[in-house]
Design a protein around this motif. Structure first.
Motif, PDB file in Angstrom:
ATOM      1  N   GLU A  75      99.556  46.953  -8.731  1.00 15.22           N
ATOM      2  CA  GLU A  75     100.633  46.699  -9.690  1.00 15.22           C
ATOM      3  C   GLU A  75     101.555  45.580  -9.230  1.00 15.22           C
ATOM      4  OE1 GLU A  75     101.977  49.276  -6.582  1.00 15.22           O
ATOM      5  OE2 GLU A  75     100.316  49.612  -7.941  1.00 15.22           O
ATOM      6  N   LYS A  76     101.639  45.350  -7.923  1.00 16.80           N
ATOM      7  CA  LYS A  76     102.500  44.297  -7.383  1.00 16.80           C
ATOM      8  C   LYS A  76     102.041  42.922  -7.881  1.00 16.80           C
ATOM      9  CE  LYS A  76     104.065  42.561  -2.883  1.00 16.80           C
ATOM     10  NZ  LYS A  76     103.908  42.748  -1.436  1.00 16.80           N
ATOM     11  N   PHE A  77     100.752  42.626  -7.741  1.00 16.11           N
ATOM     12  CA  PHE A  77     100.257  41.335  -8.221  1.00 16.11           C
ATOM     13  C   PHE A  77     100.279  41.272  -9.738  1.00 16.11           C
ATOM     14  CE2 PHE A  77      97.017  38.420  -9.748  1.00 16.11           C
ATOM     15  CZ  PHE A  77      97.487  37.248  -9.187  1.00 16.11           C
ATOM     16  N   ASP A  78      99.986  42.361 -10.388  1.00 14.80           N
ATOM     17  CA  ASP A  78      99.968  42.375 -11.849  1.00 14.80           C
ATOM     18  C   ASP A  78     101.325  41.964 -12.401  1.00 14.80           C
ATOM     19  OD1 ASP A  78      98.683  42.927 -14.404  1.00 14.80           O
ATOM     20  OD2 ASP A  78     100.056  44.639 -14.502  1.00 14.80           O
ATOM     21  N   ARG A  79     102.398  42.504 -11.839  1.00 15.26           N
ATOM     22  CA  ARG A  79     103.752  42.142 -12.295  1.00 15.26           C
ATOM     23  C   ARG A  79     104.041  40.669 -12.054  1.00 15.26           C
ATOM     24  NH1 ARG A  79     105.300  47.147  -9.662  1.00 15.26           N
ATOM     25  NH2 ARG A  79     105.850  45.869  -7.877  1.00 15.26           N
ATOM     26  N   VAL A  80     103.758  40.200 -10.842  1.00 14.03           N
ATOM     27  CA  VAL A  80     104.035  38.813 -10.488  1.00 14.03           C
ATOM     28  C   VAL A  80     103.203  37.865 -11.353  1.00 14.03           C
ATOM     29  CG1 VAL A  80     103.856  37.114  -8.631  1.00 14.03           C
ATOM     30  CG2 VAL A  80     104.764  39.370  -8.144  1.00 14.03           C
ATOM     31  N   HIS A  81     101.956  38.225 -11.591  1.00 12.66           N
ATOM     32  CA  HIS A  81     101.058  37.405 -12.399  1.00 12.66           C
ATOM     33  C   HIS A  81     101.539  37.324 -13.856  1.00 12.66           C
ATOM     34  CE1 HIS A  81      97.510  35.723 -14.185  1.00 12.66           C
ATOM     35  NE2 HIS A  81      97.117  36.859 -14.722  1.00 12.66           N
ATOM     36  N   ARG A  82     101.992  38.438 -14.405  1.00  7.97           N
ATOM     37  CA  ARG A  82     102.463  38.451 -15.794  1.00  7.97           C
ATOM     38  C   ARG A  82     103.696  37.577 -15.994  1.00  7.97           C
ATOM     39  NH1 ARG A  82     103.631  43.964 -18.274  1.00  7.97           N
ATOM     40  NH2 ARG A  82     103.961  44.652 -16.155  1.00  7.97           N
ATOM     41  N   ILE A  83     104.589  37.550 -15.013  1.00  6.07           N
ATOM     42  CA  ILE A  83     105.837  36.805 -15.157  1.00  6.07           C
ATOM     43  C   ILE A  83     105.693  35.344 -14.725  1.00  6.07           C
ATOM     44  CG2 ILE A  83     108.257  36.658 -14.411  1.00  6.07           C
ATOM     45  CD1 ILE A  83     107.601  39.017 -16.325  1.00  6.07           C
ATOM     46  N   PHE A  84     105.074  35.103 -13.589  1.00 11.85           N
ATOM     47  CA  PHE A  84     105.029  33.752 -13.033  1.00 11.85           C
ATOM     48  C   PHE A  84     103.685  33.044 -13.188  1.00 11.85           C
ATOM     49  CE2 PHE A  84     108.279  36.012 -10.546  1.00 11.85           C
ATOM     50  CZ  PHE A  84     109.364  35.241 -10.895  1.00 11.85           C
ATOM     51  N   GLY A  85     102.614  33.797 -13.366  1.00 16.12           N
ATOM     52  CA  GLY A  85     101.295  33.193 -13.482  1.00 16.12           C
ATOM     53  C   GLY A  85     100.639  33.031 -12.118  1.00 16.12           C
ATOM     54  N   ALA A  86      99.362  33.289 -12.069  1.00 14.42           N
ATOM     55  CA  ALA A  86      98.626  33.235 -10.805  1.00 14.42           C
ATOM     56  C   ALA A  86      98.620  31.831 -10.216  1.00 14.42           C
ATOM     57  CB  ALA A  86      97.201  33.740 -11.001  1.00 14.42           C
ATOM     58  N   GLU A  87      98.525  30.812 -11.060  1.00 14.17           N
ATOM     59  CA  GLU A  87      98.455  29.442 -10.554  1.00 14.17           C
ATOM     60  C   GLU A  87      99.746  29.052  -9.838  1.00 14.17           C
ATOM     61  OE1 GLU A  87      97.657  24.907 -12.134  1.00 14.17           O
ATOM     62  OE2 GLU A  87      97.105  26.589 -13.407  1.00 14.17           O
ATOM     63  N   ASN A  88     100.885  29.440 -10.388  1.00 11.77           N
ATOM     64  CA  ASN A  88     102.164  29.131  -9.738  1.00 11.77           C
ATOM     65  C   ASN A  88     102.316  29.878  -8.422  1.00 11.77           C
ATOM     66  OD1 ASN A  88     103.067  27.337 -11.743  1.00 11.77           O
ATOM     67  ND2 ASN A  88     103.704  29.052 -13.013  1.00 11.77           N
ATOM     68  N   VAL A  89     101.894  31.131  -8.376  1.00 15.43           N
ATOM     69  CA  VAL A  89     101.954  31.900  -7.130  1.00 15.43           C
ATOM     70  C   VAL A  89     101.010  31.279  -6.102  1.00 15.43           C
ATOM     71  CG1 VAL A  89     101.607  34.168  -6.086  1.00 15.43           C
ATOM     72  CG2 VAL A  89     102.595  33.995  -8.363  1.00 15.43           C
ATOM     73  N   TYR A  90      99.841  30.837  -6.562  1.00 18.91           N
ATOM     74  CA  TYR A  90      98.883  30.184  -5.666  1.00 18.91           C
ATOM     75  C   TYR A  90      99.491  28.922  -5.054  1.00 18.91           C
ATOM     76  CZ  TYR A  90      94.848  27.653  -3.961  1.00 18.91           C
ATOM     77  OH  TYR A  90      93.979  26.955  -3.162  1.00 18.91           O
ATOM     78  N   LYS A  91     100.192  28.129  -5.854  1.00 23.38           N
ATOM     79  CA  LYS A  91     100.817  26.904  -5.350  1.00 23.38           C
ATOM     80  C   LYS A  91     101.832  27.213  -4.252  1.00 23.38           C
ATOM     81  CE  LYS A  91     100.401  24.292  -9.655  1.00 23.38           C
ATOM     82  NZ  LYS A  91     101.157  23.736 -10.798  1.00 23.38           N
ATOM     83  N   ILE A  92     102.588  28.278  -4.434  1.00 23.52           N
ATOM     84  CA  ILE A  92     103.576  28.663  -3.422  1.00 23.52           C
ATOM     85  C   ILE A  92     102.873  29.115  -2.148  1.00 23.52           C
ATOM     86  CG2 ILE A  92     105.359  30.365  -2.831  1.00 23.52           C
ATOM     87  CD1 ILE A  92     106.141  30.300  -5.839  1.00 23.52           C
ATOM     88  N   LEU A  93     101.880  29.994  -2.296  1.00 31.24           N
ATOM     89  CA  LEU A  93     101.210  30.560  -1.123  1.00 31.24           C
ATOM     90  C   LEU A  93     100.347  29.548  -0.370  1.00 31.24           C
ATOM     91  CD1 LEU A  93     100.188  34.077  -2.445  1.00 31.24           C
ATOM     92  CD2 LEU A  93     102.151  33.447  -1.032  1.00 31.24           C
ATOM     93  N   SER A  94      99.882  28.529  -1.049  1.00 32.41           N
ATOM     94  CA  SER A  94      99.039  27.541  -0.369  1.00 32.41           C
ATOM     95  C   SER A  94      99.840  26.362   0.169  1.00 32.41           C
ATOM     96  CB  SER A  94      97.935  27.049  -1.306  1.00 32.41           C
ATOM     97  OG  SER A  94      98.489  26.452  -2.450  1.00 32.41           O
ATOM     98  N   ASN A  95     101.157  26.386   0.008  1.00 31.16           N
ATOM     99  CA  ASN A  95     102.017  25.329   0.531  1.00 31.16           C
ATOM    100  C   ASN A  95     102.091  25.468   2.048  1.00 31.16           C
ATOM    101  OD1 ASN A  95     104.141  23.649   1.293  1.00 31.16           O
ATOM    102  ND2 ASN A  95     105.264  24.017  -0.595  1.00 31.16           N
ATOM    103  N   GLU A  96     101.597  24.485   2.760  1.00 28.88           N
ATOM    104  CA  GLU A  96     101.501  24.561   4.219  1.00 28.88           C
ATOM    105  C   GLU A  96     102.819  24.324   4.936  1.00 28.88           C
ATOM    106  OE1 GLU A  96      98.329  21.980   5.343  1.00 28.88           O
ATOM    107  OE2 GLU A  96      96.823  23.195   4.313  1.00 28.88           O
ATOM    108  N   THR A  97     103.853  23.921   4.210  1.00 34.04           N
ATOM    109  CA  THR A  97     105.134  23.673   4.872  1.00 34.04           C
ATOM    110  C   THR A  97     105.907  24.969   5.124  1.00 34.04           C
ATOM    111  OG1 THR A  97     106.252  23.292   2.757  1.00 34.04           O
ATOM    112  CG2 THR A  97     105.345  21.367   3.865  1.00 34.04           C
ATOM    113  N   PHE A  98     105.504  26.054   4.471  1.00 32.89           N
ATOM    114  CA  PHE A  98     106.179  27.335   4.673  1.00 32.89           C
ATOM    115  C   PHE A  98     105.539  28.104   5.815  1.00 32.89           C
ATOM    116  CE2 PHE A  98     106.877  27.030  -0.107  1.00 32.89           C
ATOM    117  CZ  PHE A  98     108.160  26.540   0.024  1.00 32.89           C
TER     118      PHE A  98
END
Length: 122
Positions: free
Chosen positions: A32-55
């Motif tokens: 349910e954690k990913f489902d909520r985040v995916h519904r609001i922000f979209g998987a592609e946007n979350v992917y961009k954040i998580l794949s950012n190597e500067t963090f």
């Protein structure tokens, strides 16, 4: 990981590999954690954040927690999201400490490098 894909790969119906950026933050035990985040922000946007190597991994962990919190708040109140909780918490602090001891947003100093882009720092 292929035998037990993360919740993001389950929702997106993709193969969960060892390099999956979602797996450390969205385990299969919390679908349910990913489902909520995916519904609001979209998987592609979350992917961009998580794949950012500067963090750093710690910053990514905080980002996922913030996204999860905001997504839950947005589901409950589409207009204001978590703003109501933030204002309520600030009012509680003001009531406890006094308004003269709680800084306003414009009183908080901005770091010198805040407006510097990554290309300008190199």
């Amino acid at each position: 990981m292929a035998s037990n894909p993360c919740s993001a790969c389950k929702v997106l119906k993709s193969v969960c590999t060892g390099e999956c950026v979602f797996a450390p933050y969205f385990p299969s035990t919390e679908p349910e954690k990913f489902d909520r985040v995916h519904r609001i922000f979209g998987a592609e946007n979350v992917y961009k954040i998580l794949s950012n190597e500067t963090f750093s991994p710690l910053q990514l962990e905080y980002a996922v927690k913030a996204l999860s919190y905001e997504a839950e708040a947005r589901i409950q109140d589409l207009v204001t999201g978590c703003v109501e909780q933030i204002v309520s918490a600030k009012n509680e602090i003001v009531a406890t400490m006094g308004s003269d001891k709680v800084p306003e947003y414009n009183d908080i100093p901005m770091p010198d490098d805040f407006l510097t882009t990554q290309n300008q720092q190199m």
